[in-house]
Scaffold this active site. Structure first.
Site, PDB file in Angstrom:
ATOM      1  N   ASP A   1     -39.367 -23.953  11.393  1.00  0.00           N
ATOM      2  CA  ASP A   1     -39.653 -22.529  11.577  1.00  0.00           C
ATOM      3  C   ASP A   1     -40.960 -22.445  12.353  1.00  0.00           C
ATOM      4  O   ASP A   1     -42.031 -22.740  11.819  1.00  0.00           O
ATOM      5  CB  ASP A   1     -39.778 -21.865  10.203  1.00  0.00           C
ATOM      6  CG  ASP A   1     -40.143 -20.385  10.306  1.00  0.00           C
ATOM      7  OD1 ASP A   1     -40.387 -19.897  11.428  1.00  0.00           O
ATOM      8  OD2 ASP A   1     -40.193 -19.719   9.255  1.00  0.00           O
TER       9      ASP A   1
ATOM     10  N   LYS B   1     -44.168 -12.523  17.431  1.00  0.00           N
ATOM     11  CA  LYS B   1     -45.546 -13.013  17.444  1.00  0.00           C
ATOM     12  C   LYS B   1     -45.877 -13.459  18.871  1.00  0.00           C
ATOM     13  O   LYS B   1     -46.384 -12.663  19.647  1.00  0.00           O
ATOM     14  CB  LYS B   1     -45.736 -14.126  16.413  1.00  0.00           C
ATOM     15  CG  LYS B   1     -45.810 -13.564  14.977  1.00  0.00           C
ATOM     16  CD  LYS B   1     -44.686 -14.066  14.157  1.00  0.00           C
ATOM     17  CE  LYS B   1     -44.664 -13.775  12.693  1.00  0.00           C
ATOM     18  NZ  LYS B   1     -45.338 -12.736  12.032  1.00  0.00           N
TER      19      LYS B   1
ATOM     20  N   TRP C   1     -43.118 -18.138   3.435  1.00  0.00           N
ATOM     21  CA  TRP C   1     -41.846 -18.162   4.160  1.00  0.00           C
ATOM     22  C   TRP C   1     -41.089 -19.445   3.872  1.00  0.00           C
ATOM     23  O   TRP C   1     -39.868 -19.431   3.743  1.00  0.00           O
ATOM     24  CB  TRP C   1     -42.081 -17.943   5.662  1.00  0.00           C
ATOM     25  CG  TRP C   1     -42.831 -16.672   5.906  1.00  0.00           C
ATOM     26  CD1 TRP C   1     -44.092 -16.533   6.411  1.00  0.00           C
ATOM     27  CD2 TRP C   1     -42.398 -15.336   5.578  1.00  0.00           C
ATOM     28  NE1 TRP C   1     -44.458 -15.214   6.419  1.00  0.00           N
ATOM     29  CE2 TRP C   1     -43.451 -14.453   5.926  1.00  0.00           C
ATOM     30  CE3 TRP C   1     -41.231 -14.800   5.024  1.00  0.00           C
ATOM     31  CZ2 TRP C   1     -43.368 -13.066   5.746  1.00  0.00           C
ATOM     32  CZ3 TRP C   1     -41.141 -13.426   4.839  1.00  0.00           C
ATOM     33  CH2 TRP C   1     -42.187 -12.580   5.191  1.00  0.00           C
TER      34      TRP C   1
END
Lengths: 356, 356
Positions: A168, A193, A101
């Protein structure tokens, strides 16, 4: 048989959250209408949005310098919106490349300005977090991924640097108290999540960093638009925001300190078994192991899929590693009970007795 | 008391859809897990995504020239993504300005290329659809809003022109069969009116129009990315896509011809009462009246809020006009039963008897 859900995201949610969410789909707040079919401008939903934002403020102990936004498009959209909003064409943003990511975020930023990758663990398939690097003092921001869902590493220390950190936190937000708030320029996280269902993305942004690129930004991509409209510029993803609100309430009830302690306990139990069991071994550097996504492999590759089947037959699902990585990944977010990890550990022991 | 939901969006959904959606929040497909906590890469969800896209193909009778995408961010995001993907910097896009959303779309397009507004009804507060206008033959596309949710007008004829039409059908998609498919370059719609819950946006795009701007587009804003990944480049808004899938199934069962007939019947009944009743009058040009959003005002302004209260006390909710417009708006999408409109008409008659 009780199912234990080790999926990496969308991921396990507290049972009480699911129950409340299902009820709201039929009858929201006793209104006689579904949450899915009421106006987002109704007082009932505006309260949800405002309280969700307030819960984030409270949990992260935000000062008035920061705004809380609920947007859409996942963290992947933020990979573009962050440089769009924060990186002037001729300026440089620093990035730490710790996983897939992070690598995607770097690619998007390069379309908006200069990007300097200060360190990368790509050449060892992201099996550790690089440590010794320098962040240029004049960088517009320094982008990090605090937890790498795919590879199972986590930053246990956040560097002290002179430019704002953009983090992030998609896969470890609210898993531990936030420290050193003032180091951060932006904190963002997809909800699916630790914070709810897929469909909304949390963005916490320090207001003084905005409106400095000289760039004209389309309304929906401009953080300023959403700040001015309190995340209600257009129809927000109502249901996803509601599930985030319910999950944030649950997190507040548990307390971040307690959750952090529980997360340490769960991950230590699992890593201890991985290190002890002759059939398994961990995938990443010990000092960088994630408390959220525990990655490991089978020492006898011919048994790899056998263990997945065995675990699934005994109620432990979602353990298959990321498609490009293989092996196993046990995601043990906030909502995973200690009992779930104990069950997995026991299955690992039974598997060893059967095959070792 | 049965509640009749006249909200403009998020809006009424079929009761069976709500029931199935609530069940899936607890236990999806008998998997023993919630839809909210399973991987979007699981076979069960991939099937949902693929079948939802297939249902759109079937309902709109799409040829292979078109791709079907489920994205996020609402129609407001498409206002920017359409010119981002289709409008080269030096080219011109033509727009028909028929309402607030059209006006917003124009504003965003101007950031990407030249915009020519071929006609506008702004100076009469969008109370009609302009008819006589010329679309330049070399326009990259011609953007229309087929139904104007705020003001209650609808295009009953789509012009025959030589450039591709880009149509915002957010509030009337699937309310009638689509004709002249080949006229369209893009059809897009936020889900939260006729197609499901807030949180996903349908985009149907003719593939040959893409990759012609010479522009570098961030991955998440590039239609090509989502085409290549079948709307699964990143985690999609799982629950919203599922509700769209259920609603599309319901639409397919009803049939577009039947729904169109029912929508005509419902709107005629309501407009007939508005025209007959001395206390009410319609807000827009008769020939442009919408079958989805019926806008009207009270002929005695001192009774305006009185009627809203009366209707609400008798089970008809969501009738308040758009905040910038006032008056009333009865949104009577596909899922509104004829009985709901009959109830509203009866209340209008009782109100007249009481006050006239």
């Amino acid at each position: 048989m009780k199912k234990w859900n080790f999926f990496s995201g969308p991921a396990i949610l507290p049972a009480t959250v699911l129950q409340q969410a299902a009820t709201a789909v039929i009858d929201f707040n006793g209104m006689g209408l579904s949450l899915l079919e009421i106006s987002h401008r109704s007082k009932a939903f505006e309260t949800v949005m405002n309280e969700a934002r307030q819960l984030v403020r409270q949990l992260l102990q935000l000062t008035d310098d920061y705004e809380v936004l609920f947007l859409t498009g996942g963290a992947s959209t933020q990979f573009a919106l962050i440089p769009y909003n924060l990186l002037p064409h001729n300026a440089t943003a620093a990035y730490l490349e710790t996983g897939q990511w992070a690598s995607n975020a770097i690619k998007e930023a390069a379309l908006f300005g200069k990007v300097q990758v200060v360190a990368s663990s790509a050449d060892t398939l992201y099996n550790h977090i690089p440590k010794n690097y320098n962040v240029p003092a004049d960088a517009a921001y320094f982008h990090i991924t605090t937890n790498n869902t795919v590879f199972g590493t986590q930053m246990h220390d956040i560097p002290t640097i002179s430019c704002p950190i953009v983090a992030d936190m998609s896969s470890d937000i609210f898993s531990r108290p936030l420290t050193n708030l003032s180091s951060y320029g932006v904190i963002y996280a997809g909800a699916q999540k630790n914070m709810g269902a897929a469909g909304t993305t949390l963005v916490v942004v320090r207001k003084d960093l905005l409106n400095k690129t000289g760039r004209q930004i389309p309304s929906m991509f401009n953080y300023q638009t959403h700040i001015e409209h309190h995340s209600m510029f257009n129809t927000p993803p109502v249901f996803a925001v509601y599930v985030a609100y319910l999950t944030l309430q649950w997190i507040a009830e548990q307390g971040l300190e307690n959750l952090a302690q529980k997360n340490t306990q769960k991950s230590q139990l699992l890593y201890h078994e991985i290190d002890r069991n002759t059939l398994f071994k961990g995938s990443v550097a010990i000092e960088d192991r994630s408390q959220m996504n525990v990655t490991f492999v089978c020492t006898r590759p011919e048994l790899e899929s056998e263990f997945l089947t065995f675990a699934e037959q005994n109620g432990c699902v979602g353990l298959k590693g990321y498609r490009k990585v293989g092996g196993y990944r046990a995601s043990i977010y906030n909502a995973m009970e200690l009992e779930g990890v104990q069950t997995l550990v026991q299955l690992m022991q039974e598997f060893e007795q059967r095959w070792a």
